[in-house]
Design an enzyme around this catalytic site. Structure first.
Site, PDB file in Angstrom:
ATOM      1  N   HIS A 206       0.802  -1.233   0.000  1.00 21.22           N
ATOM      2  CA  HIS A 206       0.000   0.000   0.000  1.00 21.22           C
ATOM      3  C   HIS A 206       0.831   1.276   0.000  1.00 21.22           C
ATOM      4  CE1 HIS A 206       1.049   0.106   4.232  1.00 21.22           C
ATOM      5  NE2 HIS A 206       0.650   1.347   4.248  1.00 21.22           N
TER       6      HIS A 206
HETATM    7  C1  UD1 Z   1      -1.774   5.938   5.796  1.00 20.81           C
HETATM    8  C2  UD1 Z   1      -0.447   6.308   6.460  1.00 20.81           C
HETATM    9  C3  UD1 Z   1       0.483   5.109   6.403  1.00 20.81           C
HETATM   10  C4  UD1 Z   1      -0.186   3.869   6.972  1.00 20.81           C
HETATM   11  C5  UD1 Z   1      -1.490   3.623   6.231  1.00 20.81           C
HETATM   12  C6  UD1 Z   1      -2.221   2.411   6.759  1.00 20.81           C
HETATM   13  C7  UD1 Z   1       0.227   8.672   6.257  1.00 20.81           C
HETATM   14  C8  UD1 Z   1       1.179   9.591   5.604  1.00 20.81           C
HETATM   15  N1  UD1 Z   1       0.213   7.405   5.784  1.00 20.81           N
HETATM   16  O1  UD1 Z   1      -1.517   5.691   4.432  1.00 20.81           O
HETATM   17  O2  UD1 Z   1       1.643   5.390   7.158  1.00 20.81           O
HETATM   18  O3  UD1 Z   1       0.667   2.774   6.811  1.00 20.81           O
HETATM   19  O4  UD1 Z   1      -2.321   4.797   6.393  1.00 20.81           O
HETATM   20  O5  UD1 Z   1      -3.242   2.031   5.903  1.00 20.81           O
HETATM   21  O6  UD1 Z   1      -0.479   9.066   7.160  1.00 20.81           O
HETATM   22  N2  UD1 Z   1      -8.557   5.865   1.136  1.00 20.81           N
HETATM   23  C9  UD1 Z   1      -9.848   5.398   1.034  1.00 20.81           C
HETATM   24  N3  UD1 Z   1     -10.537   5.118   2.194  1.00 20.81           N
HETATM   25  C10 UD1 Z   1     -10.004   5.289   3.422  1.00 20.81           C
HETATM   26  C11 UD1 Z   1      -8.702   5.791   3.525  1.00 20.81           C
HETATM   27  C12 UD1 Z   1      -7.982   6.071   2.370  1.00 20.81           C
HETATM   28  O7  UD1 Z   1     -10.359   5.218  -0.060  1.00 20.81           O
HETATM   29  O8  UD1 Z   1     -10.688   5.007   4.418  1.00 20.81           O
HETATM   30  C13 UD1 Z   1      -7.792   6.116  -0.112  1.00 20.81           C
HETATM   31  C14 UD1 Z   1      -7.956   7.498  -0.640  1.00 20.81           C
HETATM   32  O9  UD1 Z   1      -7.874   7.435  -2.026  1.00 20.81           O
HETATM   33  C15 UD1 Z   1      -6.729   8.207  -0.116  1.00 20.81           C
HETATM   34  C16 UD1 Z   1      -5.682   7.099  -0.153  1.00 20.81           C
HETATM   35  O10 UD1 Z   1      -6.408   5.923   0.165  1.00 20.81           O
HETATM   36  O11 UD1 Z   1      -6.375   9.321  -0.862  1.00 20.81           O
HETATM   37  C17 UD1 Z   1      -4.561   7.282   0.813  1.00 20.81           C
HETATM   38  O12 UD1 Z   1      -5.063   7.464   2.135  1.00 20.81           O
HETATM   39  P1  UD1 Z   1      -4.163   8.245   3.216  1.00 20.81           P
HETATM   40  O13 UD1 Z   1      -4.862   8.304   4.513  1.00 20.81           O
HETATM   41  O14 UD1 Z   1      -3.663   9.533   2.642  1.00 20.81           O
HETATM   42  O15 UD1 Z   1      -2.874   7.339   3.326  1.00 20.81           O
HETATM   43  P2  UD1 Z   1      -2.679   5.768   3.363  1.00 20.81           P
HETATM   44  O16 UD1 Z   1      -2.085   5.329   2.089  1.00 20.81           O
HETATM   45  O17 UD1 Z   1      -3.903   5.062   3.844  1.00 20.81           O
END
Ligand code: UD1
Length: 355
Positions: A206
């Site tokens: 991820h």
């Molecule tokens: C975040 C953390 C990472 C952790 C991971 C666990 C940061 C910088 N990164 O990464 O360290 O390992 O969480 O999963 O804080 N999205 C959804 N639904 C959700 C959440 C996210 O669709 O409930 C999608 C969205 O497109 C979003 C992307 O995932 O833009 C990334 O989500 P984000 O919270 O920015 O970071 P993670 O990759 O989840």
């Protein structure tokens, strides 16, 4: 009057770490509110974990959601500051290394509220990782640092942080894993995917450097196709769109992000783990299952030192899995990765607050 704390969570890995600590604080009647930034919001990334880990209902949900690092961190910072101004506390627990962790620490430190960083001192040495920046800043504005390993303590000392604010109570990921393992195994989650114990691999990818690049993802897929076992791959929302248009060989089973208990059960009975996540490296180490980490560096260096984990490039996954399967197992768990972590943290918090 006894001290009041607030614990801020935002993303899936935070929930796993917060659960044992919040339970211990509640058992000892220490007041700790839970504030959720809402960084993760999908049912499978959030609600399921609240239910399984029996987390308390948050006192506030800030609805921050997704966005660029600046947008997400800023929204969480504003929301947490507003909450802290209207809810006086004596300390803020910032968990892990996600953007919500940094926002929480910044908001509290500027209001002169002591920050306690839970999972302090991990360093990958790679400031290209947003988490590394979050860890560095959070540690240097905290008043108390809970390091999960001895090498994390060494990192903090090397950066000039005073010894008297560093504690090594162990790792809450370990306490959560050990608490839930037997319940997770009872459910035999592998059977739901038609898999047999120790005859499958669990893969999670991820991190943005892999999940956001179709070239790297394609390389990872061809390597997974060459693994001599069936590969179960719970797909993070980041990569969901990619798979809508990609065909895969049938040794790869894609699934939604899995609930915590399913992951604990699957990790415990896999032949090998392939991941770029932090917590799963730790869970595999405790499960006695070899881990291949598809990254240039890791902050979980203890798992590599013990022989439980190895780093590899995306184009070397299949070879690394082969080496892992042939490697010697039976490593020890790192120091204090046990069921007493939350209790040791709570003792330290009680000393801090004079409870
Ligand atoms: C975040 C953390 C990472 C952790 C991971 C666990 C940061 C910088 N990164 O990464 O360290 O390992 O969480 O999963 O804080 N999205 C959804 N639904 C959700 C959440 C996210 O669709 O409930 C999608 C969205 O497109 C979003 C992307 O995932 O833009 C990334 O989500 P984000 O919270 O920015 O970071 P993670 O990759 O989840």
């Amino acid at each position: 009057m006894s001290a009041r704390f607030v614990c801020v969570v935002g993303a899936r890995p935070n929930l796993i770490k917060a659960a044992p600590l919040l339970e211990e604080l509640a058992n000892r009647s220490i007041d700790c509110a839970l504030v959720h930034t809402g960084q993760h919001y999908d049912q499978a990334m959030d609600r399921v974990f609240f239910d399984e880990l029996r987390l308390p209902h948050p006192a506030a949900h800030l609805g921050v959601g997704s966005g660029s690092h600046g947008v997400q961190t800023a929204a969480a910072l504003v929301g947490i500051e507003e909450w802290l101004v209207s809810h006086p506390v004596d300390g803020l627990l910032a968990v892990g290394d996600v953007n919500s962790t940094l926002a929480a620490a910044l908001a509290a430190a500027k209001l002169r509220i002591p920050v306690i960083h839970v999972e302090a001192g991990y360093r990958s040495g790679d400031v290209g990782m947003p988490e590394e920046i979050n860890r560095l800043v959070t540690d240097h504005i905290s008043s108390l640092l809970f390091a999960p390993t001895d090498d994390a303590v060494d990192n903090l000392r090397r950066e000039g942080i005073a010894d008297d604010i560093i504690e090594q109570p162990g790792n809450l990921v370990a306490q959560a894993y050990l608490t839930h393992r037997s319940r997770a195994l009872d459910q035999k989650p592998w059977t739901r995917f038609g898999l047999r114990e120790e005859q499958f691999v669990v893969a999670t990818i991820h991190r943005p450097e892999s999940a956001d690049s179709s070239e790297v993802l394609q390389k990872i897929i061809s390597e997974l196709e060459a693994v001599p076992y069936r590969v179960l791959w719970p797909v993070h929302p980041r990569t969901r769109a990619y798979f809508a248009t990609t065909s895969l060989s049938n040794n790869i089973i894609l699934t939604q992000p899995l609930p915590y208990l399913d992951m604990v059960g699957l990790v415990s009975r896999a032949a090998c783990i392939i991941t770029d996540s932090g917590g799963i490296q730790e869970e595999a180490c405790l499960a006695g299952v070899p881990c291949v980490t598809v990254r240039k560096t890791t902050e979980r260096v203890v798992t590599v030192k013990l022989g439980a984990n190895r780093l590899c490039r995306p184009d070397a996954i299949a070879t690394s899995v082969e080496e892992s399967l042939e490697s010697t197992r039976g490593w020890d768990a790192p120091a204090r990765w046990d069921l007493g972590v939350a209790s040791r943290m709570t003792n330290a918090l009680s000393r801090l607050s004079g409870n």
